[in-house]
Write an enzyme that holds these catalytic residues in place. Sequence first.
Site, PDB file in Angstrom:
ATOM      1  N   ASP A 119      38.448  41.200  46.692  1.00  0.00           N
ATOM      2  CA  ASP A 119      39.514  41.147  45.694  1.00  0.00           C
ATOM      3  C   ASP A 119      40.229  39.808  45.727  1.00  0.00           C
ATOM      4  O   ASP A 119      40.884  39.470  46.717  1.00  0.00           O
ATOM      5  CB  ASP A 119      40.502  42.283  45.955  1.00  0.00           C
ATOM      6  N   ASP A 165      40.597  37.305  38.128  1.00  0.00           N
ATOM      7  CA  ASP A 165      40.673  38.392  39.098  1.00  0.00           C
ATOM      8  C   ASP A 165      39.334  39.098  39.239  1.00  0.00           C
ATOM      9  O   ASP A 165      38.765  39.562  38.246  1.00  0.00           O
ATOM     10  CB  ASP A 165      41.753  39.384  38.644  1.00  0.00           C
TER      11      ASP A 165
END
Length: 494
Positions: free
Chosen positions: A101, A347
């Site tokens: 992440d 992201d």
Amino acid sequence: MASLLLCFILCFSSLSVTLSEQLLLLPLTHSLSKNQFNSTHQLLKSTSTRSSMRFHHHHHHHKKLNKQQQQVSLPLSPGSDYTLSFTIGSNPPQPISLYMDTGSDLVWFPCSPFECILCEGKSTTTTPPPKLSKNATVSCKSPACSAAHSSLSSSNLCAISHCPLDYIETSDCSSFSCPPFYYAYGDGSLIARLYKDSLSVPTSSVPSMLLPNFTFGCAHTALAEPIGVAGFGPGLLSLPAQIATVSPQLGNRFSYCLVSHSFNQYRVHRPSPLILGRYDDKERKDNSGIDGSDSAEFVYTSMLHNPSHPYFYSVGLKGISVGKRNIAAPEIVKRLDRSGNGGTVVDSGTTFTMLPASLYNSVVAEFDRRVGRVHERASEVEDKTGLGPCYYYDGKVVNVPAVVLHFVGNGSSVALPRRNYFYEFLDGDKKKNVGCLMLMNGGDDEELSGGPGAILGNYQQQGFEVVYDLEKKRVGFARRQCSSLWDELNQNQS
């Protein structure tokens, strides 16, 4: 801390052969299975809902964060579950699997004993949570402790840990452990403690990379979060930052190339390569992109410095072209304001790209003007999936306009492959083919103050190598055949 760093460096001396390489190649596994859902509608609805929750969560908690000085990370979504495998400890080494992440900056995972509340129906790992020694806790005086608690001083943290005042004043609190910290997600949360232990990172070559004093969060209790996260954000505790401490050439630049999947696990025949460090682009001149397009050159855009939200990789988005029409982006996605709000976050942990309403509505209007005049609008599918516009078609090829993202910077334009923004599937209810635009409405521009203006999701990043150049403060995009890239780099590493 100096002694810890010295130990860290000395422990790495035996790994000089591995770390002298210019890159390390790690496999990212995309583990989404359609078996978790009864229909494609349900899969897309779950994914779009959690993409939206991830985007909005930060805005809702902005004022709370300022008051409590807590760092709140963002949730991962089904469809964005790219996982990395590690082993923790050495007596014996215990396997863990974590989400990769770029929207958070902490490595954490469940530890035994572990209780997860409201985790029914969520993906879980097949291996039991590792057991850690209490001797592996991090001191309240450690900079890592301050980083986990977001700007609380070491003296405050030692006081919370019940270190006596005379100990605090004489700097003799190293034996007191860093207190637990709280992480909140869009649909879950956890309480964790900081630990340090050896972390082994399996690479495409042998031996694996060993980080002997790696700092991470250990959670014994979580709400709706059964799997841990390998944070790749810019913070002190992220995986790249900790690697950079001992090997800057590996930690200051990383990239990944997500193999295109279209929510079909059987299309992913190779891992998605995660590359720490750099390789010579000249070695890749023969690796053409999808559909034979040249993919050797990166298109770069500068990172926006954001002290208010340091765990984001933010860039500026100037506009989006739909066909021949160039739609200018509002200021909220082009740049940051004085409070650090706005910009576009790149992201890996959000599935679908989220746009402010003004930009999204303009894109949809132009898209519908081109496609809606030929094909019937599938309103029921839109309601069931949370996506739109959607269109029915009967065995015919749907002609959709090209979509190009224009980032701040000369020549910083990225043309999306069709499958990155238009998803085609069978509507099981009506037995008709349907296709949907895979961009999402993030809400009214005014409501987005206090956080990012937009998020570039990983579905739109498929088939690109996305590079985070931390040394030059820029993000780059290049079309790649990601499975071929894995094969080529893996062969070179072997």
